[in-house]
Design a protein around this motif. Structure first.
Motif, PDB file in Angstrom:
ATOM      1  N   PRO A   1      -5.845   4.811   0.283  1.00  0.00           N
ATOM      2  CA  PRO A   1      -4.775   5.392   0.316  1.00  0.00           C
ATOM      3  C   PRO A   1      -4.471   5.416  -0.993  1.00  0.00           C
ATOM      4  N   SER A   2      -3.280   5.612  -2.092  1.00  0.00           N
ATOM      5  CA  SER A   2      -3.068   5.923  -3.287  1.00  0.00           C
ATOM      6  C   SER A   2      -3.532   4.423  -4.048  1.00  0.00           C
TER       7      SER A   2
ATOM      8  N   GLU B   1       0.771  -1.161  -0.194  1.00  0.00           N
ATOM      9  CA  GLU B   1       0.115   0.084  -0.032  1.00  0.00           C
ATOM     10  C   GLU B   1       0.471   0.551  -0.099  1.00  0.00           C
ATOM     11  N   ALA B   2       0.285   1.709  -0.599  1.00  0.00           N
ATOM     12  CA  ALA B   2       1.392   3.280  -0.812  1.00  0.00           C
ATOM     13  C   ALA B   2       0.944   3.955  -0.215  1.00  0.00           C
ATOM     14  N   PRO B   3       2.503   4.772   0.699  1.00  0.00           N
ATOM     15  CA  PRO B   3       2.302   5.840   1.627  1.00  0.00           C
ATOM     16  C   PRO B   3       2.125   7.363   0.937  1.00  0.00           C
ATOM     17  N   ARG B   4       0.698   7.538   2.133  1.00  0.00           N
ATOM     18  CA  ARG B   4       0.910   9.192   1.221  1.00  0.00           C
ATOM     19  C   ARG B   4       1.608  10.129   2.337  1.00  0.00           C
TER      20      ARG B   4
END
Lengths: 183, 291
Positions: free
Chosen positions: B47-48, A180-183
């Motif tokens: 999330p993205s 899950e890409a961090p923001r």
């Protein structure tokens, strides 16, 4: 904190009766911490015993109802109030927070879906934030001056705390699932 | 508060969006359903890569679902020609983006009037509508300013006025508070909230929980699916502005906003001791109670 400092802080503004102090405390904090009157008098008695507060003879202009006692700060009490405001508050022991402990125990425990735990908490915490936001909005819409009321700061604190918990839940989820890409 | 209308302003039903095919297929959205009724503000978080933008593109008729259905004001976007979609968008939709896309050489009023002039509405009518839309967002006094002479918050308000000009009732917003500070961001959400309280519908994508919390419903997406949602429920935000609503026949909608009873929103019960003047009484207990 005990209510000792709360009552002493109010007495720093001027002498007061027990019931006055209670009303004033609740008004400032918006009623987030209701005090019972017995508790107020018990605390005042202890403060008198400890030499921080003293009973005051009402001035000529005052005609208090019988059997009411006017309280005021002693110089020691005044110094204690100054010290209290100057000293930072220490954080509550965060490691004992139930949610942190629950998450820590959930991770790696067979049969526990950590993501489900996080999701359930996220929905509940968001609902709290929605409730707080709605409450704040209704007060501001009804009276724009409530933005500068002392109790609004108490409410804002809850908003910020709740917001922080949601951000922390996102962080936990991202840690759990590195894809899950961090923001 | 949901207004009693025949159909939701936006209905996304079991929508899938798959890019490409076969082994290279990428699933952007995997069966998401949601409705936004007039009077409602719905926030989407995630999330993205969770499918937020895909969902917004489907909701705006800028893209179409691979499977499932998307209806804007009751009209399905599926299988529609681009020209028909453009017309559907123009008639019903307003878009608010992080980049405001205001035209620098036009005044605030002209920016707001522009979509109506493109609709073919006479200039005079378009400007009158634009003036009303600016009034509604509290910017009537800035109508003749150019965007460069407006603050960030004011520019965002112009964008919201433009989104709702001329009877458009559905706002889609993508990170509308992106570059704004906390209080200016709150102001933007308050404005969208108030537009909803008077009958508009809004779908707002945001990563900021503080701003999502203005919504009646928050939908969290993960991997193209709904992970969880938070439904705030009955009478949430509207109670502060009863005058904006048609009062129910029994006058229930006209109770005083700060009286104890009307604080009794779910999760935040009214004062426990009948001390209606204390604005936060009962709050701590309500927040500690199991939800």
């Amino acid at each position: 904190m005990s209510i000792r400092h709360g009552l002493m802080a109010l007495l720093a503004e001027g002498d007061g009766y027990g019931n006055q102090l209670r009303t004033s405390f609740e008004e400032r904090t918006g009623g987030t911490w209701p005090l019972n009157i017995g508790q107020v008098y018990q605390t005042l008695d202890r403060l008198v015993r400890d030499g921080l507060v003293t009973t005051v003879e009402p001035g000529d202009g005052d005609l208090p109802p019988q059997a009411r006692t006017l309280y005021g700060l002693t110089p020691t009490g005044r110094a204690e109030v100054v010290r209290w405001f100057a000293e930072p508050v220490s954080r509550a022991p965060a490691p004992r927070d139930e949610l942190s402990i629950k998450l820590a125990l959930a991770m790696g425990l067979p049969g526990v879906d950590v993501t489900a735990v996080l999701d359930a908490q996220r929905a509940a915490t968001m609902r709290t934030l929605q409730a707080l936001t709605s409450l704040r909005h209704r007060h501001l819409a009804a009276d724009p001056a409530s933005a500068r009321k002392p109790w609004m700061l108490v409410l804002e604190r809850l908003v910020f705390d709740t917001e922080a918990e949601l951000r922390w839940l996102d962080h936990c989820q991202a840690t759990l699932d590195p894809t899950e890409a961090p923001r | 508060m949901r207004f009693a209308t025949a159909a939701p302003a936006l209905a996304v039903h079991a929508a899938w969006r798959i890019h490409g095919a076969g082994r290279l297929a990428v699933t952007a959205l995997a069966g998401v359903s949601l409705e936004v009724w007039p009077g409602e503000l719905v926030a989407v978080m995630g999330p993205s890569g969770s499918g937020k933008s895909t969902l917004l593109n489907l909701a705006g008729g800028l893209d179409q679902p691979t499977r499932g259905d998307v209806r804007i004001m009751g009209t399905s976007t599926v299988g529609r020609r681009p020209a028909a979609l453009a017309q559907l968008r123009r008639r019903h939709l307003g878009l608010v983006f992080q980049e405001l896309n205001l035209v620098g050489s036009l005044t605030a009023l002209e920016n707001v009037a522009l979509p109506r002039e493109l609709d073919g509405v006479p200039v005079r009518t378009a400007r009158r509508e634009a003036g009303e839309a600016l009034e509604a967002v509290g910017l009537g006094h800035r109508a003749d300013r150019f965007p460069a002479r407006l603050s960030g918050g004011e520019q965002q308000r112009v964008a919201i006025a433009r989104a709702l000009v001329g009877g458009r009732r559905l706002v889609l917003a993508d990170e509308p508070t992106g570059a704004l500070d906390t209080s200016t961001g709150d102001e933007v959400l308050r404005l969208i909230r108030e537009r909803c309280d008077t009958g508009a519908a809004a779908l707002v994508v945001t990563h900021n929980p503080r701003h999502a919390a203005w919504a009646d419903r928050v939908v969290f997406l993960r991997d193209g699916r709904e992970a969880t949602r938070s439904d705030y429920g009955a009478e949430p935000f509207g109670a502060a502005r009863p005058a904006d609503r048609a009062a129910p026949a029994d006058g229930r909608g006209l109770s005083a906003p700060t009286a104890g009873g009307t604080l009794g929103a779910p999760g935040v019960e009214g004062p426990a001791r009948g001390s209606g003047e204390l604005p936060l009484a009962g709050l701590a207990a309500a927040l500690e109670a199991p939800r």
